[in-house]
Structure formats: structure tokens, C-alpha cells
Design an enzyme around this catalytic site. Structure first.
Site, short mmCIF file in Angstrom:
data_model
loop_
_atom_site.label_atom_id
_atom_site.label_comp_id
_atom_site.label_asym_id
_atom_site.label_seq_id
_atom_site.Cartn_x
_atom_site.Cartn_y
_atom_site.Cartn_z
N HIS A 184 60.60 50.34 0.68
CA HIS A 184 61.94 50.53 1.62
C HIS A 184 61.91 52.23 1.41
O HIS A 184 61.52 53.01 0.85
CB HIS A 184 62.96 50.13 0.95
N CYS A 230 61.30 48.43 -7.09
CA CYS A 230 60.87 48.46 -5.79
C CYS A 230 60.01 49.79 -5.37
O CYS A 230 60.26 50.78 -6.34
CB CYS A 230 61.74 48.35 -4.77
#
Length: 541
Positions: A433, A452
Site C-alpha cells: 500500500h 504490510c
């Protein structure tokens, strides 16, 4: 010929000798004064007993009617023995455990009955499987070494391997078992080259300085010069000062080691220059094992995230077509990014951040107990999906276990996920992301996330993915972005994603690249490989 005399002969001669020996033994036992049925029965019973504890080998011999594949008198069985012993002798080139073929040969030379021969048959099959599975898919089970390596390794069934081997040209089959990736071949070449360099004295004395810069001179600069020469970064030179040639060599070294490339030998650069060649060799052997763990079709187009390099790439037909800096999970037990492979199926533009419960209860609940108006950019959501008024909640009444609310952050420029996320749905809740924290990409070591992968150039990454399904990827992306609404965009061609961890990489051109072991996973793998019998192998000079 006795065993001592035999040792004077070269390995190929010894290998062929024992291959012939087994055939002679088999024929001599058949010629002994017993019925053929009794002999076969004794052999089969011995094979069954010896294979009983190995279900895959037992399955193979049941299927083939307990026929010998190694100890028979046919030329085909002799060629299998020769090919296997040759492969075992060269196992060290692959960074595999050393196989004690001398013990096996001694045991084989002591065979005195059909039962002994049956046990030798199974022993050869076990050796074959140990080598074949090791060189094809790795010596270790990743998750047993480190819980963060959750990769599933496609290990071939032993019965199937034996059956395939019997149907194939022995030497050709064994030669085809290692990974066929260009990276594996380059790593092996680097390993053999470093073996030779270690045998010739390594890289010389370390640099006895905390930092050096252009214009300096003295013993430490000379040591720096000599070490760079032996590493291959500098041609032979008599210079005693930190001149332009040394500065260029340091700059190239920094680029190859993921350091800030400024040509100045600061503390982190000196630390990396002083790393022993033995440690670099261990990194190569670990990288070869890791390459065996990923010995499968990765996808003509795939995303390659090297956690140790803090980078994300798109690879098309073996060629890197896009690269961006990345931030990975912080080096803490509950934040390290795991290693696995999955398939990216869609991206979400203007994403909502659904705060993971672990973060909500461990980080935000204590803040809300102190101040109900803390983290006001986040919304509390009840079990029916309704936004909750904080003033009506007594946060002190809840524990991490009983906290009944979800926490979300609506789409915005300040959203923790930035303006786009890339989804390959997995049970670890890991994805790629954007992020508003852009300054972190300028750091040399970039482990800051909860697990992440954050991308430095997420928009360009999105354009590259969308280019396969629209003639105007940039326009398509921004048209959706400008709505401000959360929007899912499916990828018409799902893309495999591989989260890997490589501290040693062999590029197609240039020298070996090395990275720091930020999670210390490779340290654990090397220790496990050593326990399995793998050793650094300098060749004789």
C-alpha cells in the site's frame, strides 16, 4: 583390490569400481546354491523390512514388486549407481550436506548375503531421496527454522521421485533436479569462486578505522585499498591516499550492499567492508537453499518483494520492469513481515483503513482510556456497522478481550494506507500500500510498518499493473482517485506476489550484492544448515 589401494585412485574410478562391485555381488548371490525363488524372497523381505519406517520408499517397492533398481546385474542399474555416486560426490557444489559415500562403499563391500544386498538396495534409495529432495526443494523445512517463514515448499513425493528416476536417463535426471533459475546458477558460480578465494587467503586484513573519507592517507587507507582490490572493486594500485579511484570503488561497493552511495567510507560502510568472506559465503549458501524453496513457476509476470533489500519489483519474462523502495514490518516479534507467495487480484483506490484488532486493542484502546478524544481521525464502529459517539463510551470498562468496537479510518490523504492498496487476500492480512509517511523511504534501513509493505511509488506501481488492461492507465487511475470514494479495481490478469528474503543476490551483470540480515532469519537458517551437515568448502589451491 583392497580398500587402501582403492583410495589412491581418482573419484570417478572409485565410483565406477563400486558400481561394478554391486553388480558382481548380485550375480554371485544368484549363482549360490539356493533356489531362485528363495533368493528373490530373501531379497524382497530384506527390502520390505529396511523400508518399513519410510512410507514413501516402502510404497515405491510395493508398487514395483520389490525389484532391485540399484543392486541388479543389468547395465541400467549400474548406470544408476554410477550417476548417484557422482552426484553425491559433487553435492557440496550445491551447498548440500556432505554425503559420506566412503561409509556406504565400505558397507557395500561387506555384503555377504541376499539380505545384506536388500538392505544395501534400500540404503541407496534413501541416499537418492535425501539428495534429490534436498537439491530440488531444500534441505530444511522453512517454518521449523523461523515462524515468519510461512512459505509452502512444493516437495516431491519420494515414491514419485524414485519412479521417475527409474523411467529416466539416470545422469540426465539427476542433472535436471536443481532449480533451473538463472539466479541459482549464478549463486553456484559465486559460491565456487568464493571457495577458491577463501583457499587463497580471503580478502586480507580488515580496515582498522571507524570511518574514512576522501583525502585521507595512512595504514587504514592502505588496508581499505587492499581489501577493495581483493574484493574486485579496484585494480591493482600503489596509491596510499583516499583518491578518486578509491572513492569510485567505495561508491560501487555501497550500491552493491544497499548502503547510502556517497563514496565516503562511513561507519556502516566500514562495517560491511570488514565482513568476513566466510560470512558472505554462508549468505550465498543460505540464498541457494532459499532458491530451492522457491523452485516453482513464479509467473511470467510477477511481483517480487525482497524484504532484506526493502524493495518491490515487477518482473516480466525474467526482466525487471519496475522497481520501488519499500518499508517492511518492524523488527519486532509481532510485526515482522512474513515470507509467502499468493496472487494479487485487485487494488483499492481511496481505501478505508480497517484497523487490525491487535492494533486497536494494544495501541489505541490504552490511548482512548486516557483520553476519549484521542486519535479523533479514527471512527468507532459497532457490531451493526454504525458509527459510535465516543462521548457515550466508557473505555475504561473494556479490556483488550472485551473491547466491542471496530476502528476505521475513512479515505483521505492522511489515511494510514495512503491513497491505494494492492490486495492478494491471505490469512496473514498482508498487502502492499501507499503511505503518507514518505520520509521513511529515505532511510537506509526501512523496517517501520506493522507487517504490510509500503511502497515509495504506489501510483507508478498501479499504472504498471493497469497498463495490461487499459490504454490510459494513468488517466484511468486518477479518474477514480479524484472521486474520493473507495473503489475496488479488479486486475483482469491476476499477478503472483512473492515475499522473499534474500541477503545475497547474484545479478546478471556485476558483482554479488549483499544485504544486512535485518530479521536475523538467515542467521537461523545457516545454523540449521550447519546442523544438517552443510559446511563452508574452500577448495584446495
Amino acid at each position: 583390490m583392497n580398500m587402501i589401494a582403492l583410495q589412491r585412485h581418482p573419484i570417478p574410478y572409485r565410483t565406477a569400481f563400486f558400481a561394478r562391485l554391486l553388480g558382481i555381488l548380485f550375480l554371485s548371490f544368484l549363482a549360490a546354491p539356493l533356489t531362485a525363488q528363495t533368493k528373490v524372497s530373501a531379497f524382497a523381505q530384506a527390502v520390505a523390512e529396511a523400508a518399513a519406517r519410510d512410507t514413501e520408499i516402502a510404497e515405491f517397492y510395493r508398487e514395483n514388486g520389490y525389484q532391485p533398481i540399484w543392486t541388479g546385474s543389468l547395465s541400467q542399474t549400474a548406470s544408476r549407481r554410477t550417476a548417484l555416486l557422482k552426484a553425491l560426490t559433487a553435492a557440496g557444489d550445491h551447498g548440500l550436506p556432505a554425503y559420506d559415500t566412503a561409509v556406504l562403499k565400505t558397507r557395500l563391500s561387506g555384503v555377504q548375503s541376499m539380505r545384506d544386498l536388500g538392505r544395501a538396495e534400500v540404503e541407496l534409495s534413501k541416499l537418492f531421496l535425501s539428495y534429490a529432495q534436498g537439491v530440488n526443494s531444500g534441505v530444511l523445512t522453512p517454518s521449523k527454522v523461523d515462524s515468519g517463514i510461512v512459505r509452502e515448499v512444493p516437495r516431491k513425493n519420494g515414491a514419485d521421485l524414485l519412479a521417475e528416476f527409474v523411467r529416466s536417463d539416470p545422469a540426465g535426471y539427476l542433472k535436471a533436479l536443481p532449480p533451473k533459475s538463472p539466479e541459482y546458477a549464478r549463486l553456484m558460480k559465486a559460491k565456487l569462486g568464493l571457495d577458491q578465494q577463501l583457499a587463497n587467503g580471503g580478502w586480507g586484513a580488515p580496515v582498522a578505522a571507524s570511518a574514512l573519507k576522501p583525502g585521507q592517507s595512512g595504514e587504514a587507507v592502505i588496508a581499505l585499498r587492499n581489501r577493495l582490490i581483493r574484493m574486485g572493486y579496484l585494480s591493482r594500485s600503489a596509491s596510499q591516499s583516499y583518491d578518486v579511484t578509491i572513492q569510485k570503488a567505495v561508491l560501487q561497493f555501497q550500491q552493491d550492499h544497499g548502503l547510502t552511495a556517497d563514496g565516503v567510507a562511513g561507519p556502516s560502510t566500514i562495517d560491511e567492508i570488514n565482513v568476513d568472506p566466510e560470512k558472505r559465503q554462508a549468505s550465498i549458501l543460505v540464498a541457494m537453499e532459499r532458491e530451492r524453496w522457491t523452485n516453482f513457476e513464479r509467473g511470467k509476470r510477477h511481483v517480487w518483494v525482497n524484504l532484506a533489500d526493502f524493495s518491490t519489483q515487477i518482473v516480466d519474462g525474467g526482466r525487471v520492469t519496475f522497481t520501488t523502495r519499500s518499508v517492511i514490518g518492524k523488527n519486532q516479534s509481532d510485526r515482522r513481515s512474513p515470507e509467502f507467495s499468493d496472487v494479487m487480484k485487485f487494488m483499492v483506490i481511496n481505501p478505508t483503513w480497517n484497523v487490525p484488532r491487535s492494533i486497536a486493542t494494544k495501541e489505541y484502546l490504552p490511548m482512548l482510556k486516557r483520553n476519549p478524544n484521542a486519535v479523533s481521525h479514527l471512527k468507532l464502529i459497532d457490531s451493526r456497522g454504525r458509527v459510535v459517539n465516543r462521548s457515550s463510551v466508557n473505555f475504561n470498562a473494556y479490556s483488550a478481550r472485551s473491547f466491542p468496537f471496530a476502528i476505521k479510518q475513512p479515505p483521505s490523504n492522511d489515511n494510514a494506507l495512503g491513497l491505494v492498496k494492492f490486495m492478494f487476500p491471505n490469512k496473514y492480512n498482508i498487502y502492499l500500500h501507499d503511505t503518507p509517511a514518505k520520509s521513511l523511504f529515505g532511510r537506509e534501513v526501512r523496517d517501520f510498518s506493522h507487517g504490510c509493505i509500503r511502497l515509495s511509488e504506489p501510483f507508478d506501481f498501479a499504472y504498471a499493473l493497469l497498463a495490461r488492461q487499459t490504454s490510459d492507465p494513468e488517466g484511468t487511475f486518477h479518474k477514480i482517485l479524484n472521486t474520493g470514494r473507495e473503489t475496488r479495481v479488479n486486475l483482469e490478469e491476476p499477478v503472483p506476489v512473492h515475499l522473499v528474503y534474500r541477503t545475497a543476490v547474484a545479478p546478471a551483470k556485476g558483482r554479488m550484492n549483499y544485504r544486512r540480515d535485518v530479521y536475523e532469519r538467515d542467521t537461523k537458517i545457516w545454523a540449521a544448515l550447519q546442523n544438517a551437515g552443510v559446511a563452508l568448502g574452500a577448495v584446495d589451491g
